[in-house]
Design an enzyme around this catalytic site. Structure first.
Site, PDB file in Angstrom:
ATOM      1  N   CYS A 195     115.547  -2.494 -26.583  1.00 34.87           N
ATOM      2  CA  CYS A 195     114.778  -3.194 -27.520  1.00 34.87           C
ATOM      3  C   CYS A 195     113.369  -3.490 -27.036  1.00 34.87           C
ATOM      4  CB  CYS A 195     115.458  -4.603 -27.845  1.00 34.87           C
ATOM      5  SG  CYS A 195     117.092  -4.302 -28.864  1.00 34.87           S
ATOM      6  N   ARG A 241     112.036  -5.103 -34.766  1.00 34.81           N
ATOM      7  CA  ARG A 241     113.347  -4.964 -34.685  1.00 34.81           C
ATOM      8  C   ARG A 241     113.876  -6.133 -33.978  1.00 34.81           C
ATOM      9  NH1 ARG A 241     115.887  -0.342 -30.760  1.00 34.81           N
ATOM     10  NH2 ARG A 241     118.067  -0.731 -31.172  1.00 34.81           N
TER      11      ARG A 241
END
Length: 296
Positions: A195, A241
């Site tokens: 991430c 995200r």
């Protein structure tokens, strides 16, 4: 010996049929190196998010070489034996070391070095210069070592964590942060390497470079200016995200965020970032036309 074989191949215009007939031991040697390494890549790297771009790079890189094959044949001349053999021996030692001690990055780098050095002996500098981009592009097959990923992702994870916390807190969500761990309601989430943006940056860079070269390889200034958008696109996409995953966890629980929706969010953000690059390219069309006109 090598220059003689290369000269024979050059005179035959590098016919695939003649290459296979005259130099089949070389092709068998290539297969003995390439097949096990690609199998290892598929098992250790390409099956993970960090290496998802690998098969795409391999397929498109081979397509670029096949596309340039007539030009390669036209300019192929034997390269310097000193340079070629020196590079070959160095690459072979690197490959053996990486293979023996399970360093996949060194193994793949050695494999590519072996292929390039033999290619130099057969093709020479003139042909190599005309396929510089496919040769450089295929280097994206080399997976980054773990220590480099850790060093690069540390500040990226910190930036993503701080930004996500501030944005969600401003929106009224009960979120707190400790390092790269986010706390929202009764849940805690760790901002992992996947991430942090590094994987997206690598994949985006590879695919964007392919896109830029294919469409705008004649304008290096414009290509460079378009490449500068890759890092912001990847960072913003991964920030979105993380925020999306935090919200999914908050509303639907940890199982939903870490299951199918986690992978879906990653794919969606990558597609959005790629479309962003394409959109920037369209918006910069006047700049591209002006630079093209200045060289007309």
């Amino acid at each position: 010996m090598t220059q003689t074989l290369a000269a024979e191949t050059g005179e035959a215009r590098l016919s695939w049929k003649d290459l296979g007939r005259l130099h089949w031991p070389l092709l068998v040697g290539f297969a003995a190196i390439v097949i096990p390494t690609f199998a290892q890549l598929g098992k250790e790297v390409w099956s993970t998010e960090a290496g998802v771009h690998g098969p795409i790079v391999l397929a498109t890189g081979c397509w670029l070489l096949a596309r340039a094959w007539p030009e390669i044949r036209a300019y192929a001349r034997p390269g310097s034996a000193v340079i070629g053999w020196s590079a070959f021996i160095t690459a072979l030692l690197l490959y053996i070391f990486g293979r023996a001690f399970s360093f996949i990055s060194l193994e793949v780098a050695g494999m590519i070095g072996i292929l390039y050095s033999v290619g130099w002996l057969y093709l020479g500098p003139a042909a190599s210069r005309r396929i510089w981009f496919p040769l450089l592009y295929l280097c994206f097959l080399i997976p980054l070592p773990g220590w480099l990923i850790d060093a690069v992702t540390a500040p990226l994870k910190e930036f993503i964590s701080i930004s996500a916390t501030k944005l969600l807190s401003a929106a009224g969500y009960p979120i707190a942060r400790e390092g790269v761990t986010l706390f929202i309601a009764q849940y805690q989430l760790l901002v992992e390497d996947a991430c942090a943006g590094l994987n997206s940056i690598i994949s985006l860079t590879a695919i964007s470079l392919f896109y830029i070269y294919l469409l705008h390889n004649a304008s290096w200034r414009y290509s460079l200016s378009l490449m500068l958008w890759i890092l912001p696109a990847a960072m913003v996409a991964n920030l979105i995200r993380v925020i999306l995953l935090v919200l999914i966890t908050y509303y639907f629980g940890n199982a939903a965020a870490q299951g199918f929706l986690h992978s879906t969010a990653g794919l969606l953000m990558f597609v959005i970032a790629l479309l962003f690059i394409f959109g920037v390219d369209k918006l910069m069309t006047p700049l591209r036309n002006r630079w093209a006109g200045s060289h007309a």
